[in-house]
Scaffold this active site. Structure first.
Site, PDB file in Angstrom:
ATOM      1  CB  SER A   1      -0.936  -0.049   1.221  1.00  0.00           C
ATOM      2  OG  SER A   1      -1.935   0.916   1.125  1.00  0.00           O
TER       3      SER A   1
ATOM      4  CG  ASP B   1       6.888   5.187 -12.143  1.00  0.00           C
ATOM      5  OD1 ASP B   1       7.472   4.092 -12.275  1.00  0.00           O
ATOM      6  OD2 ASP B   1       5.657   5.314 -12.196  1.00  0.00           O
TER       7      ASP B   1
ATOM      8  CE  LYS C   1      -4.914  -2.206   0.990  1.00  0.00           C
ATOM      9  NZ  LYS C   1      -4.878  -0.743   0.725  1.00  0.00           N
TER      10      LYS C   1
END
Length: 441
Positions: A293, A304, A318
């Site tokens: 999470s 990224d 998740k």
């Protein structure tokens, strides 16, 4: 009697959907099929009241029905009684007494998602994927998650016994714990020498960003920070805003995470901001199957933006956001309201974050040999989890990125002992030092 039960059910339905945008009946969009099903439910409840072998308490049966309804949607939507709701608030704002494990129910079996670092469970070697079959000699078969949590928690200093089934053991494992205060502090700091630092975030609580920034300031006062190992292993997540703020510490611009739900109010867009204090030192983030999470939001954003190297094993996966909706009776509903996406637009639901460097943790066995632990519980193992058809299978990604790393050995002292026990930390420090050497040439 039948009409009375139907009225109870309808009132319950409207109570659960009393928040703006949730009560379809109030909007005049009643579904005939829905009310037929509710009538069937009332008929079954009526039968239970009249003919069940023992007396049935309506309140317990209705709460069981609510749990069944939410549990059929996804693994993370759930009903919380007033007591459970209060405990949730304490979990994020205050301390509680327990043994320090994150648990879920998988295929009807109470299962450990992750032990929390530094807690009694962590110190006694409880592992992600362990199945808890008994608590204080009470079978957990058919036990709800809130009931199990109540048994695991209690007063500080009191003992609690659990029986564990572990996949690589032929016999059940009986463990006795002394409950302790699970610490507020979610940030653990350690110097690695030579300007390199280690910071572990055990969960994302209300004070996590404050404590994290304080740790960085103190480290920078002592000496210039040459590199940082950010440890998110076995971090089960927590507050979304704290995850966003931690990622913001490292990023100066760009998207951190976006969320998309069925309702526009759940479509959110979080961006990084340029701060007076800019942290541009090399960073390696440690992750594993217990990183879930909020941990995956931080790791995904830094990966990224190429702000950090992600090292370890594939994360939990998740990729959904839960909103806690308080109810008038003091109870609450944890409802999945959105999916989240990393800055590149990818969903990690049921796939997890695939590290840039795949380095499994090797448990040190007797005689100095190392052993790679068995597969962990992940989102894709949970019943009713959301599918993710937009991403390639993790094994394909893992296979393409797998590398054979042979870390350098360090001389013996306290830090060296720590590194000898943690091959992932050892590799992270090795690469940080080499990255720093290359940058200084």
């Amino acid at each position: 009697m039948k009409r009375k039960f139907l009225l109870i059910v309808l009132l319950l339905f409207c109570t659960l959907t009393a928040q703006p945008g949730y009560c379809e009946a109030e909007k005049g969009q009643g579904d005939v099929e829905t009310y037929k099903s509710l009538e069937t439910f009332a008929n079954v409840l009526d039968l239970l009241q009249k003919h069940y072998v023992d007396k049935v308490e309506s309140k317990e049966v209705l709460i069981g029905a609510i749990n069944g309804m939410l549990g059929s949607l996804d693994p993370h939507s759930s009903y919380m009684s007033p007591e459970d709701f209060k405990e949730l608030q304490e979990d994020t704002r205050g301390s509680f007494s327990g043994i320090g494990i994150e648990v879920t129910v998988r295929d009807g079996i109470l299962t450990v998602v992750s032990p929390i670092a530094g807690t009694p469970a962590y110190k006694q070697g409880v592992k992600a994927g362990d199945e808890i079959v008994k608590i204080n000699n009470i079978s957990t078969q058919g036990m709800t998650l809130p009931d199990a949590v109540k048994l695991l928690r209690g007063n500080q200093g009191e003992k609690v016994a659990i029986t564990i089934r572990r996949s690589d053991l032929n016999e059940l494992l009986d463990l006795v714990f002394v409950r302790d205060i699970i610490p507020h502090h979610s940030v653990v700091v350690e110097k690695l020498g030579g300007g390199f630092h280690y910071i572990q975030i055990t969960s994302f609580q209300a004070t996590t960003t404050r404590d994290f920034k304080k740790a960085l300031r103190k480290a920078a006062q002592d000496e210039k920070i040459q590199g940082l190992v950010l440890d998110l292993r076995n971090n089960p997540g927590g507050l979304l805003d704290q995850a966003v703020q931690i990622a913001d510490v490292f990023l100066e611009s760009g998207v951190i995470v976006t969320t998309r739900g069925r309702e526009k109010e759940n479509d959110m867009f979080f961006e990084a901001h340029r701060d007076k204090t800019q942290h541009r030192f090399p960073t390696i983030v440690l992750v594993n199957g217990g990183s879930a999470s909020a941990s995956e939001i931080v790791a995904g954003a830094l990966q990224d933006h190429k702000r950090a190297i992600i090292l370890g094993t594939r994360t939990f996966g998740k990729g959904s956001v839960q909103t806690v909706v308080p109810l008038p009776n003091g109870a609450g509903v944890r409802l999945t309201t959105a999916r989240y996406y990393t800055p590149s637009g990818r969903s990690i639901q049921a796939t997890g974050i695939v590290p840039d460097m795949i380095i499994p943790f090797e448990e040190k066995m007797e005689g100095g040999q190392r052993n790679t632990p068995s597969t962990r519980l992940r989102e894709e193992d949970l019943p009713h989890h959301f599918e993710n058809n937009a991403q390639k299978k993790p094994d394909e990604l893992m296979g393409k990125k797998k590398k054979n790393i042979r870390p350098k050995k360090y001389a013996g002292n306290t830090l060296a002992d720590r590194l000898a026990e943690d091959n992932q930390l050892q590799v992270a420090l090795f690469f940080l030092k080499n990255m720093n050497d290359v940058a200084s040439r």
